[in-house]
Each structure stands twice: as C-alpha cells, then as structure tokens.
Scaffold this motif. Structure first.
Motif, PDB file in Angstrom:
ATOM      1  N   ASN A  54       0.823  -1.209   0.000  1.00 56.56           N
ATOM      2  CA  ASN A  54       0.000   0.000   0.000  1.00 56.56           C
ATOM      3  C   ASN A  54       0.863   1.266   0.000  1.00 56.56           C
ATOM      4  O   ASN A  54       0.655   2.191   0.784  1.00 56.56           O
ATOM      5  CB  ASN A  54      -0.950   0.003   1.204  1.00 56.56           C
ATOM      6  N   LEU A  55       1.836   1.278  -0.897  1.00 54.62           N
ATOM      7  CA  LEU A  55       2.723   2.425  -1.046  1.00 54.62           C
ATOM      8  C   LEU A  55       2.640   2.967  -2.471  1.00 54.62           C
ATOM      9  O   LEU A  55       2.046   2.341  -3.352  1.00 54.62           O
ATOM     10  CB  LEU A  55       4.178   2.021  -0.742  1.00 54.62           C
ATOM     11  N   LYS A  56       3.259   4.115  -2.682  1.00 50.70           N
ATOM     12  CA  LYS A  56       3.315   4.678  -4.029  1.00 50.70           C
ATOM     13  C   LYS A  56       4.454   4.021  -4.810  1.00 50.70           C
ATOM     14  O   LYS A  56       5.498   3.694  -4.237  1.00 50.70           O
ATOM     15  CB  LYS A  56       3.541   6.188  -3.958  1.00 50.70           C
ATOM     16  N   ILE A  57       4.252   3.854  -6.110  1.00 51.18           N
ATOM     17  CA  ILE A  57       5.280   3.219  -6.947  1.00 51.18           C
ATOM     18  C   ILE A  57       6.583   4.010  -6.872  1.00 51.18           C
ATOM     19  O   ILE A  57       7.677   3.437  -6.840  1.00 51.18           O
ATOM     20  CB  ILE A  57       4.797   3.094  -8.406  1.00 51.18           C
ATOM     21  N   GLY A  58       6.474   5.338  -6.807  1.00 48.86           N
ATOM     22  CA  GLY A  58       7.674   6.171  -6.745  1.00 48.86           C
ATOM     23  C   GLY A  58       8.485   5.905  -5.486  1.00 48.86           C
ATOM     24  O   GLY A  58       9.721   5.880  -5.524  1.00 48.86           O
ATOM     25  N   GLN A  59       7.797   5.699  -4.382  1.00 51.59           N
ATOM     26  CA  GLN A  59       8.500   5.384  -3.136  1.00 51.59           C
ATOM     27  C   GLN A  59       9.269   4.075  -3.270  1.00 51.59           C
ATOM     28  O   GLN A  59      10.448   3.982  -2.915  1.00 51.59           O
ATOM     29  CB  GLN A  59       7.504   5.266  -1.983  1.00 51.59           C
ATOM     30  N   VAL A  60       8.590   3.061  -3.799  1.00 55.26           N
ATOM     31  CA  VAL A  60       9.216   1.748  -3.961  1.00 55.26           C
ATOM     32  C   VAL A  60      10.386   1.829  -4.928  1.00 55.26           C
ATOM     33  O   VAL A  60      11.475   1.307  -4.666  1.00 55.26           O
ATOM     34  CB  VAL A  60       8.179   0.718  -4.458  1.00 55.26           C
ATOM     35  N   SER A  61      10.178   2.490  -6.047  1.00 63.18           N
ATOM     36  CA  SER A  61      11.221   2.606  -7.069  1.00 63.18           C
ATOM     37  C   SER A  61      12.458   3.316  -6.520  1.00 63.18           C
ATOM     38  O   SER A  61      13.593   2.872  -6.726  1.00 63.18           O
ATOM     39  CB  SER A  61      10.675   3.363  -8.282  1.00 63.18           C
ATOM     40  N   ASN A  62      12.243   4.424  -5.807  1.00 60.53           N
ATOM     41  CA  ASN A  62      13.372   5.172  -5.255  1.00 60.53           C
ATOM     42  C   ASN A  62      14.134   4.365  -4.209  1.00 60.53           C
ATOM     43  O   ASN A  62      15.370   4.373  -4.169  1.00 60.53           O
ATOM     44  CB  ASN A  62      12.878   6.484  -4.640  1.00 60.53           C
ATOM     45  N   VAL A  63      13.397   3.658  -3.351  1.00 60.50           N
ATOM     46  CA  VAL A  63      14.056   2.849  -2.319  1.00 60.50           C
ATOM     47  C   VAL A  63      14.907   1.762  -2.951  1.00 60.50           C
ATOM     48  O   VAL A  63      16.079   1.574  -2.584  1.00 60.50           O
ATOM     49  CB  VAL A  63      13.015   2.238  -1.360  1.00 60.50           C
ATOM     50  N   LEU A  64      14.342   1.021  -3.892  1.00 64.07           N
ATOM     51  CA  LEU A  64      15.077  -0.085  -4.516  1.00 64.07           C
ATOM     52  C   LEU A  64      16.275   0.429  -5.319  1.00 64.07           C
ATOM     53  O   LEU A  64      17.329  -0.208  -5.357  1.00 64.07           O
ATOM     54  CB  LEU A  64      14.145  -0.908  -5.403  1.00 64.07           C
ATOM     55  N   THR A  65      16.126   1.597  -5.931  1.00 64.01           N
ATOM     56  CA  THR A  65      17.250   2.197  -6.670  1.00 64.01           C
ATOM     57  C   THR A  65      18.380   2.569  -5.722  1.00 64.01           C
ATOM     58  O   THR A  65      19.552   2.272  -5.971  1.00 64.01           O
ATOM     59  CB  THR A  65      16.784   3.450  -7.436  1.00 64.01           C
ATOM     60  N   MET A  66      18.032   3.197  -4.599  1.00 60.53           N
ATOM     61  CA  MET A  66      19.062   3.611  -3.644  1.00 60.53           C
ATOM     62  C   MET A  66      19.750   2.403  -3.002  1.00 60.53           C
ATOM     63  O   MET A  66      20.956   2.419  -2.777  1.00 60.53           O
ATOM     64  CB  MET A  66      18.452   4.520  -2.572  1.00 60.53           C
ATOM     65  N   LEU A  67      18.986   1.364  -2.721  1.00 52.88           N
ATOM     66  CA  LEU A  67      19.591   0.147  -2.170  1.00 52.88           C
ATOM     67  C   LEU A  67      20.560  -0.471  -3.175  1.00 52.88           C
ATOM     68  O   LEU A  67      21.653  -0.919  -2.808  1.00 52.88           O
ATOM     69  CB  LEU A  67      18.507  -0.862  -1.793  1.00 52.88           C
ATOM     70  N   ALA A  68      20.147  -0.487  -4.439  1.00 52.87           N
ATOM     71  CA  ALA A  68      21.007  -1.049  -5.487  1.00 52.87           C
ATOM     72  C   ALA A  68      22.287  -0.234  -5.650  1.00 52.87           C
ATOM     73  O   ALA A  68      23.325  -0.761  -6.071  1.00 52.87           O
ATOM     74  CB  ALA A  68      20.242  -1.115  -6.809  1.00 52.87           C
ATOM     75  N   GLU A  69      22.239   1.036  -5.313  1.00 55.62           N
ATOM     76  CA  GLU A  69      23.414   1.918  -5.421  1.00 55.62           C
ATOM     77  C   GLU A  69      24.351   1.785  -4.220  1.00 55.62           C
ATOM     78  O   GLU A  69      25.369   2.468  -4.153  1.00 55.62           O
ATOM     79  CB  GLU A  69      22.951   3.373  -5.556  1.00 55.62           C
ATOM     80  N   GLY A  70      23.994   0.919  -3.285  1.00 54.86           N
ATOM     81  CA  GLY A  70      24.873   0.680  -2.145  1.00 54.86           C
ATOM     82  C   GLY A  70      24.566   1.510  -0.916  1.00 54.86           C
ATOM     83  O   GLY A  70      25.374   1.551   0.025  1.00 54.86           O
ATOM     84  N   ASN A  71      23.410   2.157  -0.891  1.00 52.79           N
ATOM     85  CA  ASN A  71      23.023   2.927   0.293  1.00 52.79           C
ATOM     86  C   ASN A  71      22.433   1.996   1.352  1.00 52.79           C
ATOM     87  O   ASN A  71      21.736   1.031   1.026  1.00 52.79           O
ATOM     88  CB  ASN A  71      21.991   3.990  -0.083  1.00 52.79           C
TER      89      ASN A  71
END
Length: 719
Positions: A14-31
C-alpha cells in the motif's frame, strides 16, 4: 520486469510506486537502510526503516519467485514436456508452493515403485483402468503377466502404484486437500510412551492431553510442542476426517461409476492419500506452522532486543559490577563514570566461607565504596544473586543504591577473544563483573559484544533458525546503533562495525588511526582512514559524533553534506554556530520549518531534522526513555501477598505475556489476559523490555517459583 515488480510491491505494501522505485534504486546503489531512512526522506517521502526493509524483503520474494518459475519451466522444457497451457499456469502462479506443486510430476526423484511398474510395462494398463471401463479387470491383467510379474495380483499392485503416484502428484488435488486440512485439521499431543521430562517442574504438563484447530494455534504452543517432540516427551499428530478427503478424491477421479476398474482406482486413491498426499501435506503444514511461529518468535526477540539495547544509560556515576558466587566467591570490579576499569576484588560473603571471611567481605565492600566513591552497584542475577543482594543491602550506606542486572551472556563475553584482548590481565569471572557493571552505564555498547541468543530475551531462541535469527539481530543492532550514534573518539571496534557503511576492517582501521594520530578533531578526517572511501564516508559520517571538536556540527546528527544548509538555517534565524548549546538557540523552535524550507529551496523533512538537531546537539534519544529502578532494600517472594501493588521493570516479552522484575529472585508473569480490558493481539502492544510498570500480585506458587501479576487493579471483594 523491474517496473512490474515495483508495481506489485507498491500494491502489496500500500505504497506509491515512486517510493518503492526510489528505495530499490538507492539500495542497489549501495546505500544502507539507516542512511536512506535518516538522510533521504524527500526521496522516500518519510518512510521509516521498517517500511524500507519491507520493500526490500517484498522485492526479494518476488524476484525469487520469478527465478524459480524460470528454473521450473527450463527443467520441464528439457524433458520435452512443457505445453503452452502448463507454461501459462506456472507463469500465473502467485506462490512458491503452487509452482512446486505444478513441478512435482516432472521433478527428478529417487526410483519409486511406480517407476518400476512403468518399466515393467504397466503404464498402458494403469491408463486403461483410469478410463473406468466395464471390462473384466482380471482378464485384462492376465495380459500383463510375465516373468517379472508372475501373477495378476502383482500386475494390479503395480498398476495401483502408478495410479496412486499420478493422483498424488495432481496439483489441483494437493491444493484443495491442503486448504481443507488447514480449515479442518487439528494438532494434537499426548505423552509419548516412556516419555519423561528432564525438568521436574513439568514444563510440558499442559501438553500431555492437548488439541487445537490449526488456525487457533499460537506460535509459542507450536515451538513448545516441537521441543517436547524433539525431547521424546510428546507425541504429535495432525488429525483430519480422512473420509471427507477420500470422498472428494473419489468424486474427482471416479464419479458415480461403480465397476471393477473403479474399485481398483479407489484402492489407488486410498494409497495415494495414506502414503503420499497426507504425509506430505502434514509435513508441509507442520513446516509452515514452525516457520511462521519461528518468524513470530524472531520478531518478538528482535523487538525485545531493540528495547534492551535502547535502555537509558546510567551516566556520570562510578559503578561496581558484582558477579555473585558461593564457593568461588563474589567478583567485584569498579569502573569509573566513563566505563574505565579501576580495580577488582574477590570477597567471600556466603557460606561455605567461615565467619571471619564473611566479616572481611563486608569490610572490603565498604572500603571499595569509600575509596572509589561508588554510587551504584550492579548485581548479576545468577547463582547467589539473592544472597548477594541481602549482603549488599546490609553493607551500603545512604546514597548508594543497587540494581539487579540480567547477567545472561556475561560469561560468554568474558571468555571471548574480544574480552581477552581488552582485559588480558583479568580472569574470566573478573571480566564478567566488568561487563555486568558496564551494562548499566551503556547497555548498547556492552550488549553488542555478546551473542544475542545468550542475552535471554524472547522465547525459544535456541530453537530458532540461526540464519534468520542472526539476520534479525544484525538488523536490530544496526538500527539501534545508528539511531543513537556513537562517539567517534571513544567507540570500540565492535560498536563502529555496526555503523552504516562500515565493516569490521574499516572499524579497526578507524581505531588504529585514532590510536596512532590522536583523537579526531573533524569528521572529514575520516577520509584519511585507510579503505574508508567516499561511499563509506557518505553512509557513515552522520552517525559518528565528535564531542568538543573544531566544528560544532560534528556533534550533531546533521550530515556533512547538509552543513551549508544548516548555516543558512542559522542565518535565517539570525543565529550562528556560537549560539549552539545556549538559550539563544531556542529561537529556532519558533520557526515554521515548512516555510523556511520553501524559502531556502530545500526539502521540508531535511530542514525539520536539522532544526531538531541544532536545538539539541549531542542528544541521546535514550535519555527520554524510562530509567532503571534503584533499590536499597530487599524483597523476598515470601513477602508477596495477593493484592499487593508493586513497581517493576519489564525483563522479557513473549507471545503469552510479559515477565516483570519485582526485585525478588524470580520474575513475575503478567499474562496477556491481564494487561488490558480490551482484547490485544500481542503483549508488545502494551509493554516493551525496559518499561517501568505498576503491577498487582494475583497469586504466588512457592513450589514452582511462579508469581502471577496484573497490570489491571484487582477487584476487591468483601467476604
């Protein structure tokens, strides 16, 4: 595919796609999760660590499912058995269990009786029987008699094996039988023949004659049943009305046809359920129950550990660690207000020591208190704890207090390489006394040195899957350490290892650099530490504090990347760095952070966080939490009476209640039913480890050392 996964995760949580996309992108970048939660609030729209980890976990589950589907389709294709319909069914499967059910008929397995029967040429006969013809079964079976199958009985037995295996591997059959078992099944237990408990107090007594619908079982019951079964005390059975299952299978496979072939297929159906489907689904369900119960227990353990680590530290006091013992004496260790070891001693205040030794013990304790200005004594709660408490209470003067400390794991730490390196000159028991004392001064810094499973919070932690438990422990410690932050100039390697972006090697390099070059004066000196590159610096810097350094911002949780913005915020309020820690800084509390963020073209969440940091530089979030209860007298279990009102500290929270330290030898239990007038799902909704609570004594069982407590005032009745 990433877009599809993002959409599914967003819908699931129950989240926004943008929230999910940004989180997964930042995790993939090593954050790291702590860094994202604290310093990237604009990109996540204020998601906390729990939500970020939920996104990470949900995405992993979906990716694992996709990978498994691909592997199954590839394996079936290689067998030349994949059809467009089967491929579509697999692709549309929503769970791993459905995928495995569909794969079962094609899965490579050990040689079965059905395989042997097929090798003997009985597949056509089995297929003929499944068509339920009206022909003479015995006569047809005679056609398959040969040297390997000399009788029609053996032919029929082989055909039954083939049909039974085929029925058992039908994905639709398994799915509805599994669902039916979940709805109607019960887990029952009884005392196993010859079963004998190791504990004379009858730990499993409530499960000697036990039965509960599967959906009504609690996690702690499942773990207790599993342990009782493992210890050969209990016999566990999953029961269901098998007639309901068999009748449904007959309806699907035979319908209303009644002939010789139908009787043979009926026999095969019974074999399929009795030997294959039933046992397999029982294993699946018990595994699922155990997995869910374990995860729930791990979650409870993690919650308890978090609150234990976040307990308010006792600051600015000289503490004596007191490790009790009888024959080998009591080990004492005095540590200063900063946790530095000052002196040690061994005293013999208890029998079998003679009267002279016991008298000398009291004199020695009083002398140490006087010489080192000891203000607080931390007494371990192990062997001789109660006797030691009475001894301490009788030998302290006004102004000196004591606390009973959970010493679980202290001996584990004391024998570790880390303890030997820190205190090479001390014996194991003496190191334990230091650890007990330090647990009061800084619970977090001391407890992270110990294997969390040995700390003694939660339930059945030694029965839980090690990998999952270790992952949760690591996550909890990482969360706690980064929420609090650490003093860069005093933090140990163990503490630094859990800081966002650091590992054990970099943590050791930081301490080595500090030893060789002196204390850090600025955060950006971290860039000189070997192997601490730009990414590690970005992730870690905000969580590392420098007290009395050259830059006042370094003693806040403001990230170095935001120092220019922090200066703009101060300037907007007509303040400067010199106003930190003065009454003038309170002017910031009157500023509208939203309007200021718009004026400075900055993120509103970041501006609000910076203002909060400037208002309380060097703040410790634990200071706002309840402290420990200081004692100077002794209470015994024999002193307790039903109806008494007492104050205690929550030591552990489980699925069925919470254990409260009242200052007597044994903790009391507040059952979940005595926590609230309203029904609650779990005790953690009301209580957490470290909470100081008012309770009422319900009952006392001296024989079993059990104390029943209530958070609700007891209703007084007139005789």
């Amino acid at each position: 595919m990433d877009t599809e996964i993002n959409a599914q995760v967003a819908q699931q949580l129950n989240l926004k796609i943008g929230q999910v996309s940004n989180v997964l992108t930042m995790l993939a970048e090593g954050n790291t999760v702590p860094f994202i939660a604290r310093y990237r609030k604009e990109r996540t729209q204020n998601l906390d660590e729990v939500a970020i980890r939920d996104i990470e976990g949900a995405a992993k589950t979906l990716n694992d499912l996709i990978a498994r589907k691909a592997a199954v389709i590839k394996a079936i294709t290689e067998q030349g058995a994949l059809t467009p319909a089967l491929s579509k069914t697999i692709q549309n499967a929503s769970t791993m269990q459905v995928v495995e059910d569909l794969y079962l008929p094609y899965k490579q397995k050990r040689r079965t009786k059905a395989m042997i029967a097929k090798e003997q040429g009985l597949a056509p006969f089995a297929a003929w029987l499944l068509k339920l013809p009206n022909g003479d079964v015995q006569a047809t079976a005679q056609n398959y008699v040969n040297a390997d199958l000399p009788t029609t009985s053996e032919v029929l037995a082989g055909a039954i094996e083939i049909i039974a295996e085929q029925v058992s591997e039908n994905a639709h059959h398994r799915e509805w039988i599994r669902d039916l078992t979940w709805k109607q099944g019960r887990l029952e237990s009884s005392v196993k023949n010859g079963g004998q408990e190791l504990d004379e107090k009858g730990v499993y007594q409530q499960y000697y004659q036990f039965g509960e619908p599967l959906k009504g079982l609690n996690g702690y019951q499942i773990l207790a049943l599993n342990r009782g079964e493992r210890e050969k005390v209990l016999k566990i059975d999953l029961t269901i009305n098998s007639d309901d299952v068999l009748n449904r299978l007959r309806f699907k496979e035979i319908g209303t046809i009644k002939n010789q072939a139908g009787e043979i297929v009926d026999n095969a159906i019974q074999e399929a359920y009795k030997r294959f489907i039933g046992p397999a689904i029982e294993r699946e369900i018990r595994t699922s129950l155990t997995t869910d119960a374990s995860q729930q227990a791990i979650d409870v353990f993690g919650e308890n550990l978090y609150h234990l680590l976040m307990q308010t530290p006792i600051k600015g006091q000289v503490v004596m660690g007191f490790d009790p013992g009888f024959r080998t004496g009591c080990k004492l260790a005095v540590i200063d207000a900063n946790g530095k070891f000052l002196t040690k001693a061994v005293i013999y205040p208890h029998k079998p020591a003679n009267a002279k030794e016991r008298a000398a013990a009291g004199e020695k304790l009083q002398q140490l208190i006087k010489d080192y200005h000891v203000e607080l004594i931390a007494i371990g709660n192990g062997t001789a704890s109660r006797e030691s408490e009475e001894f301490v209470a009788a030998n302290i003067s006004a102004g000196v207090h004591y606390v009973i400390v959970n010493e679980a794991g202290a001996s584990v730490y004391s024998a570790s390489d880390e303890a030997r390196q820190e205190f090479p000159e001390l014996h194991v028991e003496e190191r334990s006394a230091v650890s007990i004392g330090r647990r009061l001064q800084d619970p977090l810094a001391e407890l992270i040195k110990i294997d969390a499973k040995a700390i003694g919070v939660g339930q059945y932690q030694h029965d839980l899957p090690a990998k999952e438990l270790d992952t949760t422990v690591g996550t909890v410690i990482e969360t706690a350490v980064n929420q609090i932050g650490v003093n860069l100039n005093t933090a140990s390697v163990a503490l630094l290892t859990h800081i966002s972006g650091l590992n054990k090697t970099i943590a050791q390099n930081i301490v080595t650099y500090r030893d060789e070059n002196g204390e850090f004066a600025l955060r950006n000196q971290l860039k000189k530490v070997p192997r601490l590159g730009p990414k590690a610096y970005e992730q870690a810097a905000g969580f590392l504090r420098i007290m009395d350094g050259k830059n006042e911002f370094d003693n806040t949780d403001i990230h170095p990347e935001s120092y220019p913005l922090a200066k703009e915020i101060l300037a907007a309020a007509k303040l400067s760095l010199t106003d930190l820690n003065t009454p003038a800084i309170q002017k910031l509390a009157t500023i509208d952070s939203q309007q200021l963020a718009m004026h400075l073209n900055a993120g509103a969440a970041t501006v609000a966080d910076i203002i909060a940091s400037l208002l309380k530089p060097g703040r410790d979030v634990r200071d706002d939490l309840p402290g420990v209860i200081l004692r100077s007298d002794v209470l015994h279990i024999e002193d307790l009476k039903p109806g008494m009102e007492l104050e205690g500290t929550v030591r552990n929270v489980t699925d069925f209640g919470a254990f409260v330290d009242l200052g007597v030898k044994h903790d009391g239990l507040v059952h979940i039913s005595r926590m609230s007038k309203q029904r609650i799902k779990h005790p953690s909704a009301i209580l957490a480890v470290g909470d100081v609570v008012k309770v009422w004594v319900v009952d006392i069982d001296l024989k079993r050392d059990r104390i029943g407590l209530s958070l609700l005032p007891l209703v007084q009745t007139n005789d």
